[in-house]
Design a protein around this motif. Structure first.
Motif, PDB file in Angstrom:
ATOM      1  N   ARG A   1       0.807  -1.218   0.000  1.00 50.41           N
ATOM      2  CA  ARG A   1       0.000   0.000   0.000  1.00 50.41           C
ATOM      3  C   ARG A   1       0.842   1.272   0.000  1.00 50.41           C
ATOM      4  O   ARG A   1       1.097   1.834   1.052  1.00 50.41           O
ATOM      5  CB  ARG A   1      -0.889  -0.003   1.233  1.00 50.41           C
ATOM      6  CG  ARG A   1      -1.804  -1.203   1.308  1.00 50.41           C
ATOM      7  CD  ARG A   1      -2.717  -1.106   2.489  1.00 50.41           C
ATOM      8  NE  ARG A   1      -3.649  -0.016   2.241  1.00 50.41           N
ATOM      9  CZ  ARG A   1      -4.395   0.539   3.164  1.00 50.41           C
ATOM     10  NH1 ARG A   1      -4.348   0.140   4.397  1.00 50.41           N
ATOM     11  NH2 ARG A   1      -5.214   1.521   2.852  1.00 50.41           N
TER      12      ARG A   1
ATOM     13  N   SER B   1       1.570   5.303  -0.396  1.00 47.48           N
ATOM     14  CA  SER B   1       0.790   6.484  -0.025  1.00 47.48           C
ATOM     15  C   SER B   1       0.945   7.580  -1.071  1.00 47.48           C
ATOM     16  O   SER B   1       1.952   7.652  -1.773  1.00 47.48           O
ATOM     17  CB  SER B   1       1.264   7.027   1.324  1.00 47.48           C
ATOM     18  OG  SER B   1       1.022   6.100   2.342  1.00 47.48           O
TER      19      SER B   1
ATOM     20  N   ALA C   1     -13.691   8.513  -7.048  1.00 46.20           N
ATOM     21  CA  ALA C   1     -13.940   8.186  -5.645  1.00 46.20           C
ATOM     22  C   ALA C   1     -14.688   9.339  -4.967  1.00 46.20           C
ATOM     23  O   ALA C   1     -14.539  10.499  -5.340  1.00 46.20           O
ATOM     24  CB  ALA C   1     -12.619   7.920  -4.929  1.00 46.20           C
TER      25      ALA C   1
ATOM     26  N   ILE D   1      -8.276   8.969  -1.658  1.00 44.20           N
ATOM     27  CA  ILE D   1      -7.802   7.730  -1.033  1.00 44.20           C
ATOM     28  C   ILE D   1      -6.291   7.876  -0.877  1.00 44.20           C
ATOM     29  O   ILE D   1      -5.544   7.763  -1.853  1.00 44.20           O
ATOM     30  CB  ILE D   1      -8.171   6.500  -1.892  1.00 44.20           C
ATOM     31  CG1 ILE D   1      -9.673   6.485  -2.184  1.00 44.20           C
ATOM     32  CG2 ILE D   1      -7.717   5.208  -1.205  1.00 44.20           C
ATOM     33  CD1 ILE D   1     -10.081   5.544  -3.303  1.00 44.20           C
ATOM     34  N   GLU D   2      -5.819   8.136   0.345  1.00 47.00           N
ATOM     35  CA  GLU D   2      -4.404   8.434   0.610  1.00 47.00           C
ATOM     36  C   GLU D   2      -3.505   7.234   0.323  1.00 47.00           C
ATOM     37  O   GLU D   2      -2.474   7.373  -0.304  1.00 47.00           O
ATOM     38  CB  GLU D   2      -4.223   8.897   2.056  1.00 47.00           C
ATOM     39  CG  GLU D   2      -2.786   9.116   2.476  1.00 47.00           C
ATOM     40  CD  GLU D   2      -2.047  10.212   1.716  1.00 47.00           C
ATOM     41  OE1 GLU D   2      -0.819  10.079   1.553  1.00 47.00           O
ATOM     42  OE2 GLU D   2      -2.678  11.196   1.270  1.00 47.00           O
ATOM     43  N   GLU D   3      -3.878   6.055   0.810  1.00 48.74           N
ATOM     44  CA  GLU D   3      -3.081   4.845   0.574  1.00 48.74           C
ATOM     45  C   GLU D   3      -3.784   3.975  -0.464  1.00 48.74           C
ATOM     46  O   GLU D   3      -4.998   3.792  -0.397  1.00 48.74           O
ATOM     47  CB  GLU D   3      -2.902   4.018   1.853  1.00 48.74           C
ATOM     48  CG  GLU D   3      -2.044   4.661   2.906  1.00 48.74           C
ATOM     49  CD  GLU D   3      -2.843   5.547   3.851  1.00 48.74           C
ATOM     50  OE1 GLU D   3      -4.078   5.398   3.901  1.00 48.74           O
ATOM     51  OE2 GLU D   3      -2.240   6.389   4.522  1.00 48.74           O
TER      52      GLU D   3
ATOM     53  N   SER E   1      -5.536   1.111  -1.901  1.00 48.92           N
ATOM     54  CA  SER E   1      -6.350   0.180  -1.112  1.00 48.92           C
ATOM     55  C   SER E   1      -7.115  -0.779  -1.999  1.00 48.92           C
ATOM     56  O   SER E   1      -7.524  -0.433  -3.107  1.00 48.92           O
ATOM     57  CB  SER E   1      -7.355   0.964  -0.252  1.00 48.92           C
ATOM     58  OG  SER E   1      -6.685   1.834   0.621  1.00 48.92           O
TER      59      SER E   1
ATOM     60  N   GLY F   1      -8.538   1.198  -5.284  1.00 47.31           N
ATOM     61  CA  GLY F   1      -8.590   2.647  -5.377  1.00 47.31           C
ATOM     62  C   GLY F   1      -7.386   3.340  -4.813  1.00 47.31           C
ATOM     63  O   GLY F   1      -6.729   2.848  -3.886  1.00 47.31           O
ATOM     64  N   TRP F   2      -7.108   4.526  -5.379  1.00 44.85           N
ATOM     65  CA  TRP F   2      -6.015   5.372  -4.907  1.00 44.85           C
ATOM     66  C   TRP F   2      -6.248   6.754  -5.488  1.00 44.85           C
ATOM     67  O   TRP F   2      -6.802   6.898  -6.585  1.00 44.85           O
ATOM     68  CB  TRP F   2      -4.697   4.802  -5.388  1.00 44.85           C
ATOM     69  CG  TRP F   2      -3.473   5.280  -4.674  1.00 44.85           C
ATOM     70  CD1 TRP F   2      -3.403   5.953  -3.485  1.00 44.85           C
ATOM     71  CD2 TRP F   2      -2.124   5.125  -5.108  1.00 44.85           C
ATOM     72  NE1 TRP F   2      -2.111   6.205  -3.148  1.00 44.85           N
ATOM     73  CE2 TRP F   2      -1.288   5.707  -4.132  1.00 44.85           C
ATOM     74  CE3 TRP F   2      -1.537   4.553  -6.214  1.00 44.85           C
ATOM     75  CZ2 TRP F   2       0.094   5.735  -4.234  1.00 44.85           C
ATOM     76  CZ3 TRP F   2      -0.158   4.564  -6.316  1.00 44.85           C
ATOM     77  CH2 TRP F   2       0.649   5.150  -5.342  1.00 44.85           C
TER      78      TRP F   2
ATOM     79  N   ASN G   1      -7.941   9.741  -6.471  1.00 46.13           N
ATOM     80  CA  ASN G   1      -9.369  10.048  -6.667  1.00 46.13           C
ATOM     81  C   ASN G   1     -10.048   9.030  -7.575  1.00 46.13           C
ATOM     82  O   ASN G   1     -11.131   9.293  -8.096  1.00 46.13           O
ATOM     83  CB  ASN G   1      -9.512  11.454  -7.279  1.00 46.13           C
ATOM     84  CG  ASN G   1      -8.966  12.506  -6.356  1.00 46.13           C
ATOM     85  OD1 ASN G   1      -9.306  12.534  -5.184  1.00 46.13           O
ATOM     86  ND2 ASN G   1      -8.085  13.357  -6.856  1.00 46.13           N
TER      87      ASN G   1
ATOM     88  N   TYR H   1     -11.087   4.806  -8.567  1.00 42.77           N
ATOM     89  CA  TYR H   1     -11.217   3.404  -8.183  1.00 42.77           C
ATOM     90  C   TYR H   1     -11.839   2.628  -9.334  1.00 42.77           C
ATOM     91  O   TYR H   1     -12.460   3.198 -10.230  1.00 42.77           O
ATOM     92  CB  TYR H   1     -12.030   3.245  -6.889  1.00 42.77           C
ATOM     93  CG  TYR H   1     -13.524   3.369  -7.040  1.00 42.77           C
ATOM     94  CD1 TYR H   1     -14.322   2.231  -7.154  1.00 42.77           C
ATOM     95  CD2 TYR H   1     -14.143   4.612  -7.073  1.00 42.77           C
ATOM     96  CE1 TYR H   1     -15.700   2.335  -7.288  1.00 42.77           C
ATOM     97  CE2 TYR H   1     -15.502   4.725  -7.199  1.00 42.77           C
ATOM     98  CZ  TYR H   1     -16.285   3.586  -7.310  1.00 42.77           C
ATOM     99  OH  TYR H   1     -17.648   3.693  -7.453  1.00 42.77           O
TER     100      TYR H   1
END
Length: 179
Positions: free
Chosen positions: A51, A53, A142, A146-148, A150, A165-166, A168, A170
């Protein structure tokens, strides 16, 4: 008295040892796992991935270029284990372990399940001749950043959606039990 001295020595040694530990080189993109189980609690599918960031970076179209193959996470390439035969958007997927790669684009991603497993990244490791399947998934916006990076399974009738997702963006991939 002798026991007290040993006790104090042990505490001193333990605290000095702990304070001397250096965890500064800890993995910046920790490994994670998501799993979906059937009604009888047996595993249906599992994904192991790392994951990364955002860290105030532009991700898609920059750090992860559009139109290029991506390991779908960081470090070792993402691995999917399917515990019984399934279908993904009409494609039959036999039970087994696969590497999951993606090719992100602004409006659509290509999702690849590849038969070569236990690989690091993509450079010199990705072998297109070992692709089991390539499917297309629409890129969606999104609801919040989504910071990390996922991944999560969302149960659906007769299977589960794999959400990735990551930043903005997914995508969602429907895994269904083979009939």
């Amino acid at each position: 008295m002798k026991n007290s001295i040993y006790f104090l020595f042990a505490i001193f040694f333990a605290t000095s040892t702990l304070s001397a530990q250096d965890f500064s080189d800890i993995d910046k993109s920790p490994m994670d796992v998501t799993i979906i189980r059937n009604e009888n609690h047996s595993p249906m599918a599992r994904v192991i991935y790392s994951r990364p960031s955002m860290n105030d970076r532009v991700i898609f179209g920059n750090l992860v270029p559009y139109g290029e193959i991506w390991r779908t996470g960081a470090n070792e390439a993402t691995e999917v284990t399917i515990y019984k035969d399934m279908t993904i958007i009409g494609e039959n997927i036999p039970a087994g372990a696969y590497t999951l790669y993606t090719i992100p684009n602004k409006t659509e991603w290509t999702v690849i399940l590849n038969k070569k497993v236990h690989v690091w990244g993509t450079a010199n490791n990705y072998d297109p001749d070992k692709d089991l399947v390539r499917i297309k998934a629409p890129a969606r916006t999104a609801a919040a950043p989504i910071e990390e990076f996922s991944m999560a399974f969302q149960p659906i009738q007769n299977g589960a959606n794999l959400l990735m997702g990551w930043e903005n963006t997914y995508i969602e991939i429907p895994f269904k039990n083979a009939e």
